[in-house]
Design a protein around this motif. Structure first.
Motif, PDB file in Angstrom:
ATOM      1  N   SER A 119       0.820  -1.218   0.000  1.00 18.76           N
ATOM      2  CA  SER A 119       0.000   0.000   0.000  1.00 18.76           C
ATOM      3  C   SER A 119       0.851   1.264   0.000  1.00 18.76           C
ATOM      4  O   SER A 119       0.361   2.334  -0.345  1.00 18.76           O
ATOM      5  N   HIS A 120       2.114   1.148   0.377  1.00 16.70           N
ATOM      6  CA  HIS A 120       2.983   2.334   0.347  1.00 16.70           C
ATOM      7  C   HIS A 120       3.564   2.577  -1.042  1.00 16.70           C
ATOM      8  O   HIS A 120       3.676   3.714  -1.482  1.00 16.70           O
ATOM      9  N   LEU A 128      -3.911 -10.068  -7.475  1.00 15.53           N
ATOM     10  CA  LEU A 128      -4.963  -9.095  -7.797  1.00 15.53           C
ATOM     11  C   LEU A 128      -4.413  -7.673  -7.774  1.00 15.53           C
ATOM     12  O   LEU A 128      -4.761  -6.848  -8.619  1.00 15.53           O
ATOM     13  N   VAL A 129      -3.548  -7.394  -6.817  1.00 14.38           N
ATOM     14  CA  VAL A 129      -2.911  -6.071  -6.758  1.00 14.38           C
ATOM     15  C   VAL A 129      -2.021  -5.864  -7.980  1.00 14.38           C
ATOM     16  O   VAL A 129      -1.964  -4.761  -8.542  1.00 14.38           O
ATOM     17  N   CYS A 146      -2.141  12.332  -9.424  1.00 12.03           N
ATOM     18  CA  CYS A 146      -2.195  12.100  -7.978  1.00 12.03           C
ATOM     19  C   CYS A 146      -3.499  11.400  -7.589  1.00 12.03           C
ATOM     20  O   CYS A 146      -3.492  10.480  -6.764  1.00 12.03           O
ATOM     21  N   LYS A 147      -4.608  11.816  -8.185  1.00  8.32           N
ATOM     22  CA  LYS A 147      -5.899  11.180  -7.887  1.00  8.32           C
ATOM     23  C   LYS A 147      -5.903   9.712  -8.320  1.00  8.32           C
ATOM     24  O   LYS A 147      -6.396   8.848  -7.605  1.00  8.32           O
ATOM     25  N   ARG A 148      -5.355   9.428  -9.499  1.00  5.47           N
ATOM     26  CA  ARG A 148      -5.332   8.056  -9.992  1.00  5.47           C
ATOM     27  C   ARG A 148      -4.453   7.179  -9.095  1.00  5.47           C
ATOM     28  O   ARG A 148      -4.817   6.048  -8.771  1.00  5.47           O
ATOM     29  N   LEU A 180      -5.976   3.163  -2.610  1.00  6.22           N
ATOM     30  CA  LEU A 180      -7.187   2.834  -1.856  1.00  6.22           C
ATOM     31  C   LEU A 180      -7.667   1.421  -2.195  1.00  6.22           C
ATOM     32  O   LEU A 180      -7.988   0.635  -1.295  1.00  6.22           O
ATOM     33  N   TYR A 181      -7.700   1.085  -3.477  1.00  7.92           N
ATOM     34  CA  TYR A 181      -8.118  -0.256  -3.884  1.00  7.92           C
ATOM     35  C   TYR A 181      -7.146  -1.314  -3.364  1.00  7.92           C
ATOM     36  O   TYR A 181      -7.562  -2.402  -2.952  1.00  7.92           O
ATOM     37  N   THR A 182      -5.856  -1.012  -3.370  1.00  9.29           N
ATOM     38  CA  THR A 182      -4.860  -1.930  -2.828  1.00  9.29           C
ATOM     39  C   THR A 182      -5.090  -2.149  -1.339  1.00  9.29           C
ATOM     40  O   THR A 182      -5.023  -3.284  -0.848  1.00  9.29           O
TER      41      THR A 182
END
Length: 174
Positions: free
Chosen positions: A33-34, A115-116, A138-140, A146-148
């Motif tokens: 996630s990082h 999946l990630v 940045c939004k993408r 967030l999904y990760t």
């Protein structure tokens, strides 16, 4: 006592009762996630706050990693997908049909990570096709993170449930 017995006492092959497995699980999902598409998320936050050179650095690093991911996907994507499916299938059969606990643990770690990987590849393709820059980039990247995190949270939850079930059933039977 031989080295084989000593090794298996040190590395408990019953993964769900082993503290090292849970530490590795936490580290893997924290790292996943990082590092969004190979870009550290603190760079995304800094680029949003400061802009200027930080935004240029973010765009350059993202462009490099997007090109790298898409190149790998285009050149050897089918081979990587086939090998990944083979390994995950083997782990699933060994783990859940033959009840090998380490294979169960590796499957519960590897399947969500695959999946990630697909999510990262999809995000890379979107960034390339939409030519994202600046705040849109940045939004993408934030959405991909967030999904990760959602996949990681669900994976940790399922792994914890399965691990508790395994430990309780072995405790009752053993």
């Amino acid at each position: 006592m031989d080295w084989y017995t000593s090794l298996f006492e040190l590395i408990d092959m019953r993964s769900f009762s082993n503290l090292w497995f849970w530490i590795a699980l936490a580290v893997v999902w924290s790292s996943a996630s990082h590092w969004v598409l190979g870009v550290p998320f603190d760079l995304v936050q800094r680029a949003r706050r400061i802009e200027g050179q930080s935004m240029v650095d973010l765009e350059d690093l993202t462009r490099i990693n997007v090109n790298r991911l898409l190149y790998i996907g285009r050149v050897s994507g089918l081979w990587v997908m086939g090998l990944t499916c083979f390994i995950l299938s083997a782990l699933a059969v060994l783990g859940f049909a033959y009840e090998l606990e380490i294979a169960q643990a590796l499957f519960l770690l590897g399947f969500p990570l695959s999946l990630v990987g697909l999510l990262n590849l999809s995000t890379a393709r979107l960034i390339e096709t939409e030519h994202l820059r600046g705040e849109a980039l940045c939004k993408r990247l934030t959405r991909c993170r967030l999904y990760t995190q959602m996949i990681g949270t669900l994976a940790i939850f399922v792994t914890a449930l399965w691990g508790m079930y395994q430990n309780l059933s072995i405790g009752v039977l053993g």
